[in-house]
Scaffold this motif. Structure first.
Motif, mmCIF file in Angstrom:
data_model
loop_
_atom_site.group_PDB
_atom_site.id
_atom_site.type_symbol
_atom_site.label_atom_id
_atom_site.label_comp_id
_atom_site.label_asym_id
_atom_site.label_seq_id
_atom_site.Cartn_x
_atom_site.Cartn_y
_atom_site.Cartn_z
ATOM 1 N N THR A 275 36.975 47.496 21.715
ATOM 2 C CA THR A 275 37.319 48.539 20.756
ATOM 3 C C THR A 275 38.802 48.852 20.888
ATOM 4 O OG1 THR A 275 36.967 50.384 22.289
ATOM 5 C CG2 THR A 275 35.020 49.542 21.101
ATOM 6 N N PRO A 276 39.367 49.612 19.960
ATOM 7 C CA PRO A 276 40.770 50.020 20.139
ATOM 8 C C PRO A 276 41.012 50.730 21.461
ATOM 9 C CG PRO A 276 40.067 50.448 17.888
ATOM 10 C CD PRO A 276 38.837 50.012 18.639
ATOM 11 N N PHE A 277 39.973 51.438 21.949
ATOM 12 C CA PHE A 277 40.110 52.162 23.214
ATOM 13 C C PHE A 277 40.218 51.208 24.401
ATOM 14 C CE2 PHE A 277 38.077 54.402 26.855
ATOM 15 C CZ PHE A 277 39.019 55.421 27.007
ATOM 16 N N THR A 278 39.491 50.073 24.354
ATOM 17 C CA THR A 278 39.466 49.133 25.479
ATOM 18 C C THR A 278 40.390 47.943 25.304
ATOM 19 O OG1 THR A 278 37.626 47.835 24.547
ATOM 20 C CG2 THR A 278 37.063 49.741 25.940
ATOM 21 N N ALA A 279 41.062 47.842 24.168
ATOM 22 C CA ALA A 279 41.846 46.641 23.871
ATOM 23 C C ALA A 279 42.946 46.404 24.899
ATOM 24 C CB ALA A 279 42.446 46.741 22.472
ATOM 25 N N ARG A 280 43.661 47.463 25.294
ATOM 26 C CA ARG A 280 44.750 47.283 26.258
ATOM 27 C C ARG A 280 44.211 46.850 27.613
ATOM 28 N NH1 ARG A 280 48.947 52.062 26.506
ATOM 29 N NH2 ARG A 280 49.914 50.519 27.879
ATOM 30 N N PHE A 281 43.029 47.350 27.993
ATOM 31 C CA PHE A 281 42.443 46.937 29.264
ATOM 32 C C PHE A 281 42.043 45.468 29.225
ATOM 33 C CE2 PHE A 281 38.615 46.588 32.057
ATOM 34 C CZ PHE A 281 39.284 46.726 33.266
ATOM 35 N N GLN A 282 41.461 45.031 28.118
ATOM 36 C CA GLN A 282 41.103 43.620 27.984
ATOM 37 C C GLN A 282 42.346 42.730 28.044
ATOM 38 O OE1 GLN A 282 38.089 42.035 27.813
ATOM 39 N NE2 GLN A 282 37.164 44.016 28.300
ATOM 40 N N ASP A 283 43.423 43.184 27.411
ATOM 41 C CA ASP A 283 44.681 42.431 27.465
ATOM 42 C C ASP A 283 45.213 42.379 28.900
ATOM 43 O OD1 ASP A 283 47.187 41.253 26.134
ATOM 44 O OD2 ASP A 283 47.991 42.980 27.227
ATOM 45 N N PHE A 284 45.117 43.509 29.609
ATOM 46 C CA PHE A 284 45.553 43.560 31.003
ATOM 47 C C PHE A 284 44.788 42.554 31.858
ATOM 48 C CE2 PHE A 284 44.488 45.312 35.220
ATOM 49 C CZ PHE A 284 45.743 45.323 35.809
ATOM 50 N N ILE A 285 43.467 42.505 31.688
ATOM 51 C CA ILE A 285 42.646 41.568 32.455
ATOM 52 C C ILE A 285 43.065 40.126 32.171
ATOM 53 C CG2 ILE A 285 40.315 40.641 32.730
ATOM 54 C CD1 ILE A 285 39.278 43.477 32.193
ATOM 55 N N SER A 286 43.187 39.806 30.881
ATOM 56 C CA SER A 286 43.536 38.427 30.515
ATOM 57 C C SER A 286 44.927 38.046 30.990
ATOM 58 C CB SER A 286 43.438 38.240 28.998
ATOM 59 O OG SER A 286 42.110 38.373 28.559
ATOM 60 N N ARG A 287 45.877 38.990 30.830
ATOM 61 C CA ARG A 287 47.271 38.681 31.151
ATOM 62 C C ARG A 287 47.528 38.663 32.649
ATOM 63 N NH1 ARG A 287 50.736 42.586 31.557
ATOM 64 N NH2 ARG A 287 49.482 43.912 30.193
ATOM 65 N N TYR A 288 47.002 39.647 33.374
ATOM 66 C CA TYR A 288 47.349 39.770 34.794
ATOM 67 C C TYR A 288 46.333 39.069 35.693
ATOM 68 C CZ TYR A 288 48.890 41.778 39.194
ATOM 69 O OH TYR A 288 49.338 41.926 40.479
ATOM 70 N N ALA A 289 45.054 39.491 35.610
ATOM 71 C CA ALA A 289 44.055 38.909 36.511
ATOM 72 C C ALA A 289 43.894 37.408 36.270
ATOM 73 C CB ALA A 289 42.716 39.621 36.335
ATOM 74 N N TRP A 290 43.759 37.028 34.986
ATOM 75 C CA TRP A 290 43.502 35.624 34.679
ATOM 76 C C TRP A 290 44.770 34.835 34.401
ATOM 77 C CZ3 TRP A 290 38.958 34.015 36.018
ATOM 78 C CH2 TRP A 290 37.891 34.923 36.054
ATOM 79 N N GLY A 291 45.777 35.467 33.805
ATOM 80 C CA GLY A 291 46.994 34.754 33.452
ATOM 81 C C GLY A 291 47.976 34.587 34.587
ATOM 82 N N GLU A 292 47.843 35.407 35.659
ATOM 83 C CA GLU A 292 48.774 35.302 36.787
ATOM 84 C C GLU A 292 48.053 35.005 38.103
ATOM 85 O OE1 GLU A 292 51.868 38.079 37.329
ATOM 86 O OE2 GLU A 292 52.226 38.364 35.201
ATOM 87 N N ILE A 293 47.057 35.817 38.451
ATOM 88 C CA ILE A 293 46.416 35.648 39.751
ATOM 89 C C ILE A 293 45.561 34.382 39.794
ATOM 90 C CG2 ILE A 293 44.889 36.700 41.451
ATOM 91 C CD1 ILE A 293 47.607 38.118 40.988
ATOM 92 N N TRP A 294 44.678 34.201 38.826
ATOM 93 C CA TRP A 294 43.799 33.032 38.845
ATOM 94 C C TRP A 294 44.543 31.729 38.560
ATOM 95 C CZ3 TRP A 294 38.664 31.917 39.929
ATOM 96 C CH2 TRP A 294 37.885 32.999 40.335
ATOM 97 N N THR A 295 45.740 31.801 38.002
ATOM 98 C CA THR A 295 46.497 30.575 37.737
ATOM 99 C C THR A 295 47.451 30.212 38.869
ATOM 100 O OG1 THR A 295 48.174 31.850 36.541
ATOM 101 C CG2 THR A 295 46.411 30.871 35.241
#
Length: 377
Positions: A275-295
């Motif tokens: 939702t618009p409320f959770t969109a920034r959190f989903q982006d944070f997960i994808s960008r930081y947890a998966w885009g930096e740590i897991w890579t």
């Protein structure tokens, strides 16, 4: 061989990233950015000749940006770095452009920050070089705040670097800027390229970065409000965000890894509930947890699955554990290896926690195998 003075941060096995300074500064220009970048990269900051701890004798009158680029390649070779990402400010950015045109095989990506393919012609730089050779740097350093930062902002350490640089080496760097003009070669730049402009930069205004962006296919231009010539010092958060997205592929790369590890079905469900409320959190997960740590290549995905399952058991996150048991199977762990990880948690996280974890894992593994789970203790 005498090398450029440098500082290395981050895991030795991480992808290398070289950071170049602006004329008159040292690698302290990157103090607010480099530590964060070193989480996912082997960051190597270097000093211009006669700046910081770099020997003034590494450069002489009549030098070119190509000469500086050769010194950077000597440093990379000495450190065993064959290919690397590169980011540089002003003169440091010009070095990156030279490398991208003349040594593209060495670069994985380029970021030119508050820089240019030319620096407003030869005359002003020849005149500055003559003045510095004659009078030294003290007087010029007095105007550094106005040339480098927006009104009211300063970094005393960088002003001190300017004042303490070797005048002859500084003048030689002015010679390099005077002779630099790559406008007719910009179309040859083929590596992924990011351009960052400070909207209040009088030295290399946004039009200079736009000129590069228009010529370099597929490049990205970011303009920062409230930033002058030394954007990494004045707007470190914004520069860091742009570099992270550029270097790591940002949320797009993170989303690809997230799908590889968790599976399309899970990610699609998560996205459908966004939702618009959770969109920034989903982006944070994808960008930081998966885009930096897991890579980050320091640990394998198998090892990351083991660490993640242990942490989830320790905190009692069994719904997340179920998701990561499935991920562990995708990452190559066998049921026996998953069981060994959970048995280890019984020792360090407690038997009740491990009991619940075994129940969760057994249910997931049984579902994957098409059978029914048995009883647990």
């Amino acid at each position: 061989m005498t090398l450029l003075d440098h500082r290395t941060e981050g895991p030795a096995t991480a992808p290398p990233l070289l950071l170049g300074p602006s004329l008159g500064t040292s690698y302290a220009l990157w103090d607010e950015v480099a530590p964060e970048l070193s989480v996912a990269h082997r960051v190597i900051r270097w000093n211009l000749p006669g700046h910081g701890g770099s020997a003034a004798e590494l450069i002489s009158a009549g030098a070119t940006v190509g000469d500086l680029a050769a010194l950077v390649l000597d440093l990379a070779d000495a450190l065993g770095v064959e290919r690397f990402a590169y980011a540089g400010v002003s003169l440091g950015g010009a070095v990156g452009l030279h490398l991208a045109v003349h040594h593209p095989e060495r670069l994985t990506s380029l970021a030119a920050i508050c820089s240019s393919a030319h620096f407003n012609g030869e005359r002003p730089w020849r005149e500055r070089a003559e003045t510095v050779r004659r009078e030294g740097l003290a007087k010029l350093a007095e105007s550094a705040d106005a040339r480098w930062f927006t009104a009211g902002f300063t970094v005393p350490g960088l002003i001190r670097d300017h004042r303490e640089a070797d005048p002859a080496a500084y003048a030689a760097c002015c010679d390099a800027l005077a002779a630099f003009d790559l406008r007719d070669r910009l179309a040859d730049v083929s590596v992924p390229t990011l351009l960052i402009a400070g909207r209040d930069d009088p030295a290399t205004p946004p039009a200079h970065l736009r000129e590069i962006a228009d010529a370099v296919a597929g490049s990205t231009l970011v303009e920062l409000p409230g930033a002058s010539h030394l954007a990494p010092a004045e707007r470190p958060e914004a520069v860091l965000a742009a570099l992270r997205d550029h270097l790591g592929g940002g949320a797009r790369r993170g989303m690809a890894v997230r799908r590889e590890v968790l599976g399309d079905a899970h990610v699609d469900r998560a996205q459908s509930r966004q939702t618009p409320f959770t969109a920034r959190f989903q982006d944070f997960i994808s960008r930081y947890a998966w885009g930096e740590i897991w890579t980050d290549g320091t640990l394998s995905r198998r090892e990351r699955s083991m660490v993640t399952m242990t942490a989830l058991v320790a905190h009692g996150h069994y719904e997340e554990l179920a998701m990561h048991v499935r991920a562990a199977r995708r990452n190559g762990l066998t049921p026996d290896e998953i069981g060994a990880v959970l048995l280890q948690t019984a020792v360090y996280c407690g038997v009740p926690a491990a009991n619940s974890a075994f129940a969760t894992a057994q249910r997931v593994l049984a579902e994957e195998e098409g059978s029914q789970p048995g009883a647990t203790a």
